[in-house]
Scaffold this motif. Structure first.
Motif, PDB file in Angstrom:
ATOM      1  N   ARG A 286      23.079  38.991  51.298  1.00  9.18           N
ATOM      2  CA  ARG A 286      22.027  38.109  50.801  1.00  9.18           C
ATOM      3  C   ARG A 286      22.331  37.565  49.405  1.00  9.18           C
ATOM      4  O   ARG A 286      22.194  36.373  49.165  1.00  9.18           O
ATOM      5  N   ALA A 287      22.732  38.452  48.500  1.00  4.25           N
ATOM      6  CA  ALA A 287      22.893  38.015  47.102  1.00  4.25           C
ATOM      7  C   ALA A 287      24.357  37.851  46.702  1.00  4.25           C
ATOM      8  O   ALA A 287      24.709  36.893  46.017  1.00  4.25           O
ATOM      9  N   GLY A 288      25.222  38.772  47.151  1.00  2.51           N
ATOM     10  CA  GLY A 288      26.632  38.716  46.743  1.00  2.51           C
ATOM     11  C   GLY A 288      27.271  37.393  47.131  1.00  2.51           C
ATOM     12  O   GLY A 288      27.954  36.754  46.329  1.00  2.51           O
ATOM     13  N   SER A 289      27.009  36.968  48.377  1.00  2.00           N
ATOM     14  CA  SER A 289      27.620  35.725  48.846  1.00  2.00           C
ATOM     15  C   SER A 289      27.140  34.546  48.010  1.00  2.00           C
ATOM     16  O   SER A 289      27.925  33.673  47.641  1.00  2.00           O
ATOM     17  N   SER A 290      25.849  34.525  47.683  1.00  8.41           N
ATOM     18  CA  SER A 290      25.364  33.357  46.948  1.00  8.41           C
ATOM     19  C   SER A 290      25.843  33.377  45.504  1.00  8.41           C
ATOM     20  O   SER A 290      26.046  32.318  44.911  1.00  8.41           O
ATOM     21  N   ILE A 291      26.052  34.572  44.950  1.00  2.93           N
ATOM     22  CA  ILE A 291      26.611  34.642  43.586  1.00  2.93           C
ATOM     23  C   ILE A 291      28.012  34.028  43.572  1.00  2.93           C
ATOM     24  O   ILE A 291      28.343  33.202  42.724  1.00  2.93           O
ATOM     25  N   THR A 292      28.850  34.418  44.550  1.00  7.96           N
ATOM     26  CA  THR A 292      30.210  33.863  44.599  1.00  7.96           C
ATOM     27  C   THR A 292      30.168  32.347  44.765  1.00  7.96           C
ATOM     28  O   THR A 292      30.880  31.616  44.077  1.00  7.96           O
TER      29      THR A 292
ATOM     30  N   ARG B 104      44.778  32.462  45.922  1.00  9.99           N
ATOM     31  CA  ARG B 104      46.054  32.153  46.544  1.00  9.99           C
ATOM     32  C   ARG B 104      45.913  31.139  47.675  1.00  9.99           C
ATOM     33  O   ARG B 104      46.749  30.260  47.878  1.00  9.99           O
ATOM     34  N   SER B 105      44.818  31.271  48.426  1.00 11.23           N
ATOM     35  CA  SER B 105      44.625  30.375  49.566  1.00 11.23           C
ATOM     36  C   SER B 105      44.197  28.981  49.114  1.00 11.23           C
ATOM     37  O   SER B 105      43.997  28.102  49.937  1.00 11.23           O
ATOM     38  N   GLY B 106      44.051  28.793  47.800  1.00  9.73           N
ATOM     39  CA  GLY B 106      43.659  27.476  47.292  1.00  9.73           C
ATOM     40  C   GLY B 106      42.158  27.376  47.248  1.00  9.73           C
ATOM     41  O   GLY B 106      41.512  27.295  48.279  1.00  9.73           O
ATOM     42  N   GLY B 107      41.597  27.411  46.039  1.00 16.65           N
ATOM     43  CA  GLY B 107      40.136  27.411  45.933  1.00 16.65           C
ATOM     44  C   GLY B 107      39.585  26.014  45.745  1.00 16.65           C
ATOM     45  O   GLY B 107      38.723  25.815  44.918  1.00 16.65           O
ATOM     46  N   PHE B 108      40.094  25.046  46.489  1.00 18.68           N
ATOM     47  CA  PHE B 108      39.671  23.682  46.201  1.00 18.68           C
ATOM     48  C   PHE B 108      38.583  23.204  47.145  1.00 18.68           C
ATOM     49  O   PHE B 108      38.623  23.467  48.344  1.00 18.68           O
ATOM     50  N   GLY B 109      37.636  22.512  46.575  1.00 20.35           N
ATOM     51  CA  GLY B 109      36.620  21.821  47.366  1.00 20.35           C
ATOM     52  C   GLY B 109      35.685  22.751  48.105  1.00 20.35           C
ATOM     53  O   GLY B 109      35.630  23.952  47.850  1.00 20.35           O
ATOM     54  N   ALA B 110      34.935  22.125  49.018  1.00 14.40           N
ATOM     55  CA  ALA B 110      33.925  22.871  49.764  1.00 14.40           C
ATOM     56  C   ALA B 110      34.564  23.995  50.579  1.00 14.40           C
ATOM     57  O   ALA B 110      34.050  25.111  50.651  1.00 14.40           O
TER      58      ALA B 110
ATOM     59  N   GLY C 118      37.330  25.574  49.951  1.00 11.18           N
ATOM     60  CA  GLY C 118      37.757  26.642  49.042  1.00 11.18           C
ATOM     61  C   GLY C 118      36.599  27.574  48.712  1.00 11.18           C
ATOM     62  O   GLY C 118      36.747  28.798  48.713  1.00 11.18           O
ATOM     63  N   VAL C 119      35.426  26.979  48.445  1.00 14.96           N
ATOM     64  CA  VAL C 119      34.263  27.798  48.121  1.00 14.96           C
ATOM     65  C   VAL C 119      33.867  28.648  49.328  1.00 14.96           C
ATOM     66  O   VAL C 119      33.605  29.848  49.203  1.00 14.96           O
ATOM     67  N   SER C 120      33.861  28.042  50.515  1.00 16.61           N
ATOM     68  CA  SER C 120      33.433  28.806  51.690  1.00 16.61           C
ATOM     69  C   SER C 120      34.421  29.923  52.003  1.00 16.61           C
ATOM     70  O   SER C 120      34.028  31.048  52.304  1.00 16.61           O
ATOM     71  N   ARG C 121      35.710  29.620  51.870  1.00 15.21           N
ATOM     72  CA  ARG C 121      36.714  30.647  52.155  1.00 15.21           C
ATOM     73  C   ARG C 121      36.618  31.800  51.158  1.00 15.21           C
ATOM     74  O   ARG C 121      36.686  32.973  51.515  1.00 15.21           O
ATOM     75  N   THR C 122      36.442  31.436  49.895  1.00 24.59           N
ATOM     76  CA  THR C 122      36.366  32.474  48.863  1.00 24.59           C
ATOM     77  C   THR C 122      35.105  33.314  49.028  1.00 24.59           C
ATOM     78  O   THR C 122      35.126  34.522  48.824  1.00 24.59           O
ATOM     79  N   THR C 123      33.991  32.668  49.400  1.00 28.07           N
ATOM     80  CA  THR C 123      32.750  33.410  49.612  1.00 28.07           C
ATOM     81  C   THR C 123      32.931  34.404  50.757  1.00 28.07           C
ATOM     82  O   THR C 123      32.550  35.574  50.645  1.00 28.07           O
TER      83      THR C 123
ATOM     84  N   ALA D 176      35.007  37.227  49.596  1.00 24.36           N
ATOM     85  CA  ALA D 176      34.270  38.118  48.691  1.00 24.36           C
ATOM     86  C   ALA D 176      33.366  39.054  49.490  1.00 24.36           C
ATOM     87  O   ALA D 176      33.278  40.250  49.187  1.00 24.36           O
ATOM     88  N   VAL D 177      32.712  38.524  50.515  1.00 23.28           N
ATOM     89  CA  VAL D 177      31.814  39.350  51.331  1.00 23.28           C
ATOM     90  C   VAL D 177      32.606  40.441  52.055  1.00 23.28           C
ATOM     91  O   VAL D 177      32.219  41.617  52.058  1.00 23.28           O
ATOM     92  N   VAL D 178      33.739  40.040  52.624  1.00 21.15           N
ATOM     93  CA  VAL D 178      34.557  41.010  53.352  1.00 21.15           C
ATOM     94  C   VAL D 178      35.075  42.085  52.396  1.00 21.15           C
ATOM     95  O   VAL D 178      34.955  43.290  52.652  1.00 21.15           O
ATOM     96  N   LEU D 179      35.620  41.635  51.261  1.00 15.27           N
ATOM     97  CA  LEU D 179      36.185  42.585  50.311  1.00 15.27           C
ATOM     98  C   LEU D 179      35.115  43.532  49.768  1.00 15.27           C
ATOM     99  O   LEU D 179      35.332  44.749  49.675  1.00 15.27           O
ATOM    100  N   ALA D 180      33.937  42.984  49.454  1.00 11.44           N
ATOM    101  CA  ALA D 180      32.869  43.831  48.907  1.00 11.44           C
ATOM    102  C   ALA D 180      32.417  44.848  49.960  1.00 11.44           C
ATOM    103  O   ALA D 180      32.209  46.027  49.640  1.00 11.44           O
ATOM    104  N   SER D 181      32.304  44.423  51.213  1.00 13.03           N
ATOM    105  CA  SER D 181      31.861  45.348  52.267  1.00 13.03           C
ATOM    106  C   SER D 181      32.868  46.473  52.454  1.00 13.03           C
ATOM    107  O   SER D 181      32.498  47.653  52.538  1.00 13.03           O
TER     108      SER D 181
END
Lengths: 266, 262
Positions: B110-116, B226-232, B234-239, B242-247
């Motif tokens: 709920r919160a971690g994903s939206s913070i990222t 590394r996977s390239g944090g560009f554009g929409a 990039g944000v979705s991939r990084t989010t 982050a969720v997977v890594l945090a879990s």
């Protein structure tokens, strides 16, 4: 052939031999540039030459591979985060994409530097923000969000935010790109008006040649990774540096011929 | 063959650098938490977002977790004729394991994903650069309130999860399956001691720190992904990452903390 800088004035920004490469590509190959206090210096050059990269170096967002960047006599190329923050207290920046805080209202955007950096109470913040919005011809826009404003209005909000703390140096990255002629003129008028009022030093990266020349004290052309010459607009248009000549001719047409060329034609 | 070595070396260097960067980030944030200026209002705003607005989902998941624990526990315990232990089984599982872990996983979603996503978008659209150029410290302004809010909120959410879960267990065990209510709570009262509660509390504090660290750092360093944090994308991939890594981190630390504290 690189022409000499020949200014006799208090220098606030000085770049000496700044080099920067990204991966294998060298973008800046020894940039020298001086900006005098209270003047307007315009950096021109083709797209992808690295004009914005120079600006990012001056802002301390990018560190050079070699060379010095001194601002108010302090070398920010090797400065610590704390020293950098100190230098930036005198900065105002208008980013190319404006970089407004898109989840805050216009009022909060302009108020942010005041709330974070001054001890102003909420009444003082309100008064100052309203004054700035008035100055930018944006009265009543305070409750809107950036996405609800046109591109020209967003740029004006960006300028209001940049000027909120009466900075000593203001950096403009492509202030008129994407605006029509009227909106560009409006930006220039505001720029002229605010500089006269606040007296800041301005560094502008622009494509808008020749119009931008009218506002500038010095014009610097970036080509092949170096500043080909930093000259007054008149000198720039008459320069014999082949790259500057080519730039002037392609952007302005061959109307400002040099004396030498004219005599050859006769 | 050389290509393989090159690739391994490249990956190793990248991850070492990344690890160094986010560790430095963690210590910088922790340092800013304990040094002035302290600011209350942004922290309250974040507690509202991370904590208060998560209460409903925590209530719901806590209730159902307790209910299913009682249901499964009842049929298992009945085989040994020890339905009376249902209360302590539900309470201990919740307090020690399921409460902290499930609450953490819910908060990640709920919160971690939206913070990222929020910090990542601010990085992508140069809003963080803009803060820096205004001599406003982006860590202090953006990240620190989230750190404090998460460290305060998650243990409280875990406590709510535990309490609601215990009552959910009571609902199923006692009202539906006929275990005596007094026995349910008496068993719990006898078997739960302070160590169990402490274990849950320590876990939720550590999980809170891990979650907020990963979700803020992933967004903050979006541009150096590394996977390239560009554009929409990039944000979705990084989010997502982050969720997977945090879990995964929460589950690994859950094991480690259990092993240390038991």
């Amino acid at each position: 052939m690189i022409e000499e800088n020949k200014f006799d004035c208090p220098v606030v920004i000085e770049l000496a031999g700044v080099e920067k490469s990204f991966a294998d590509q060298q973008v800046l190959a020894g940039v020298d540039l001086r900006v005098c206090e209270g003047t307007t210096t315009v950096i021109v050059g083709g797209s992808g030459q690295g004009k914005s990269v120079i600006l990012k170096h001056m802002l301390g967002l990018v560190r050079p591979d070699a060379g010095q960047i001194s601002i108010f006599g302090r070398d920010i190329a090797k400065a610590s985060a704390g020293e950098l923050k100190d230098v930036r207290r005198d900065f105002g920046v208008l980013f190319q994409n404006v970089a407004l805080f898109d989840s805050m209202t216009i009022f909060d955007n302009v108020a942010l530097p005041l709330r974070e950096r001054t001890a102003f109470g909420s009444q003082q913040v309100k008064a100052r923000v309203e004054e700035l919005l008035q100055m930018m011809d944006l009265p009543g826009a305070g409750s809107k969000y950036p996405a609800q404003l046109s591109g020209g209005m967003q740029k004006r909000v960006g300028l209001a935010r940049a000027l909120a703390l009466n900075p000593k140096i203001v950096f403009f990255d492509e202030p008129t790109t994407g605006l029509d002629v009227h909106k560009s003129n409006e930006m220039y008028r505001l720029f002229h008006h605010t500089q006269a009022r606040v007296g800041y030093t301005a560094v502008i990266v622009s494509h808008d040649v020749p119009k931008i020349f009218k506002l500038s004290d010095h014009v610097a052309l970036l080509a092949n990774g170096v500043i080909q010459g930093q000259l007054t607009p008149e000198e720039f248009q008459r320069s014999e540096n082949p790259l500057i000549r080519e730039f002037v001719e392609t952007t302005m047409g061959p109307i400002y011929s040099s004396e030498r060329e004219e005599s050859a034609l006769q | 063959m050389f290509f393989l070595f090159e690739k391994i070396g490249d990956y190793t260097l990248y991850y070492l650098e990344y690890a160094g960067r986010i560790t430095n980030f963690l210590f910088q944030c922790l340092g800013r938490i304990i040094t002035p200026p302290y600011r209350i209002f942004p922290v309250i705003q974040q507690i509202n977002f991370i904590g208060a607005r998560s209460v409903f989902v925590i209530f719901f998941t806590g209730g159902f977790t307790g209910m299913v624990l009682a249901l499964q526990g009842y049929y298992t315990l009945r085989k040994f004729g020890s339905e009376g232990l249902l209360g302590s089984a539900v309470a201990l599982s919740l307090l020690r394991e399921l409460g902290p872990v499930m609450a953490a996983l819910m908060v990640i979603g709920r919160a971690g994903s939206s913070i990222t996503a929020e910090i990542g978008i601010m990085r992508n659209s140069e809003q963080i650069d803009a803060l820096e150029c205004m001599a406003v410290d982006p860590l202090r302004y953006l990240v620190v309130p989230k750190f404090i809010a998460m460290i305060i909120s998650l243990p409280l959410l875990t406590a709510i999860f535990d309490v609601v879960g215990i009552f959910g267990g009571y609902l199923v065990g006692s009202l539906m399956l006929g275990v005596n209510g007094g026995t349910y709570f008496q068993g719990m009262y006898q078997s739960v001691d302070w160590n169990d509660i402490e274990m849950g509390l320590v876990k939720s504090l550590v999980f809170g720190l891990m979650i907020v660290w990963i979700s803020t750092a992933k967004g903050y360093f979006l541009h150096s992904e590394r996977s390239g944090g560009f554009g929409a994308e990039g944000v979705s991939r990084t989010t997502t990452s982050a969720v997977v890594l945090a879990s995964v981190t929460v589950l690994v630390w859950d094991y480690l903390l259990s092993a240390i504290m038991l």
